[in-house]
Write a protein that holds these residues in place. Structure first.
Motif, short mmCIF file in Angstrom:
data_model
loop_
_atom_site.label_atom_id
_atom_site.label_comp_id
_atom_site.label_asym_id
_atom_site.label_seq_id
_atom_site.Cartn_x
_atom_site.Cartn_y
_atom_site.Cartn_z
N GLU A 181 75.81 -1.74 21.80
CA GLU A 181 77.10 -1.40 21.18
C GLU A 181 76.92 -0.67 19.85
N HIS A 182 75.70 -0.77 19.30
CA HIS A 182 75.43 -0.09 18.03
C HIS A 182 75.10 1.40 18.21
N ASP A 183 74.95 1.82 19.45
CA ASP A 183 74.51 3.19 19.72
C ASP A 183 75.66 4.17 19.94
N TRP A 184 76.88 3.71 19.73
CA TRP A 184 78.02 4.57 20.02
C TRP A 184 78.76 4.96 18.75
N PRO A 204 70.41 -8.04 11.25
CA PRO A 204 71.45 -7.70 12.23
C PRO A 204 72.85 -7.99 11.73
N THR A 205 73.01 -8.98 10.86
CA THR A 205 74.34 -9.31 10.34
C THR A 205 74.93 -8.14 9.55
N PHE A 206 74.07 -7.46 8.80
CA PHE A 206 74.53 -6.29 8.05
C PHE A 206 74.99 -5.20 9.01
N HIS A 207 74.21 -4.97 10.06
CA HIS A 207 74.58 -3.94 11.05
C HIS A 207 75.86 -4.31 11.78
#
Ligand SMILES: [Zn+2]
Length: 201
Positions: free
Chosen positions: A69-72, A21-24
């Motif tokens: 928040e990663h889906d936008w 997740p840190t990379f994302h």
């Protein structure tokens, strides 16, 4: 073949990266910066104020659970009546109009350098891509990426020249550091491509 892939036989370091997740969070933070810069410059036609017009784009190819928040995909729309021009800033998470994360696309194409039944099986089961998709991505790197004006200019900076038949692995290995750092550097390098001006897969 990239040296860093040799550490694990079936689960390369890039898999660890996509499951981290840190990379994302890192690539999302980069996208926020790019979006802020784009917004500050205003409408490209009338210099008007830009309003947020982000849209949902759920990328596949993730290997960990991430917040909404990663889906936008960040995007803007000119606020001036009669203009309303859309402006979509470059993104490290999305290459062009595709639904896959840019990192996954690189990963899959790199893996395909040394295709084995086990690796393809892994791509299919874990990342959710099939053989035909991998082939399409490879073709994108070989036939479309190499023809972009971005690459025509950027490739001159590499001495000796990057072997275009071995893209994207040949490009990835030109960036120093561990797998994570190489991937970040490559994504940053490719970000001018992601403003939507390059033909999608
Ligand atoms: Zn405008």
């Amino acid at each position: 073949m990239v040296k860093t892939l040799e550490h694990g036989k079936d689960l390369p370091l890039y898999a660890t990266l996509l499951g981290n997740p840190t990379f994302h969070d890192f690539v999302l933070a980069c996208d926020r910066d790019l979006a802020t810069q784009a917004r500050r410059r205003g409408c490209r036609l009338c210099r008007g104020v830009l309003h947020s017009a982000r849209y949902r784009r759920k990328p596949r190819g993730r290997l960990c659970r991430l917040g909404p928040e990663h889906d936008w995909r960040f995007s803007f729309c000119c606020a001036r009546d009669g203009c309303r021009t859309r402006k979509t800033p470059p993104s490290l998470r999305f290459l062009g109009r595709k639904v896959y994360l840019a990192a996954t696309i690189i990963l899959a194409a790199v893996l395909d350098e040394g295709t084995t039944a086990a690796r393809l099986q892994w791509l299919k089961e874990v990342v959710g891509v099939d053989r035909r998709t991998v082939e399409r991505w490879r073709r994108w790197w070989l036939k479309i990426f190499t023809k972009t004006s971005f690459w025509q200019i950027a490739r001159a900076a590499f001495i000796p020249p990057v072997n275009e038949d071995a893209l994207p692995a040949a490009l990835l290995e030109r960036f120093s550091g561990r797998a994570t750092e190489q991937m970040r550097a490559l994504l940053r390098f490719l970000s001018p491509l992601t403003g939507g001006q390059v033909q999608a897969f």
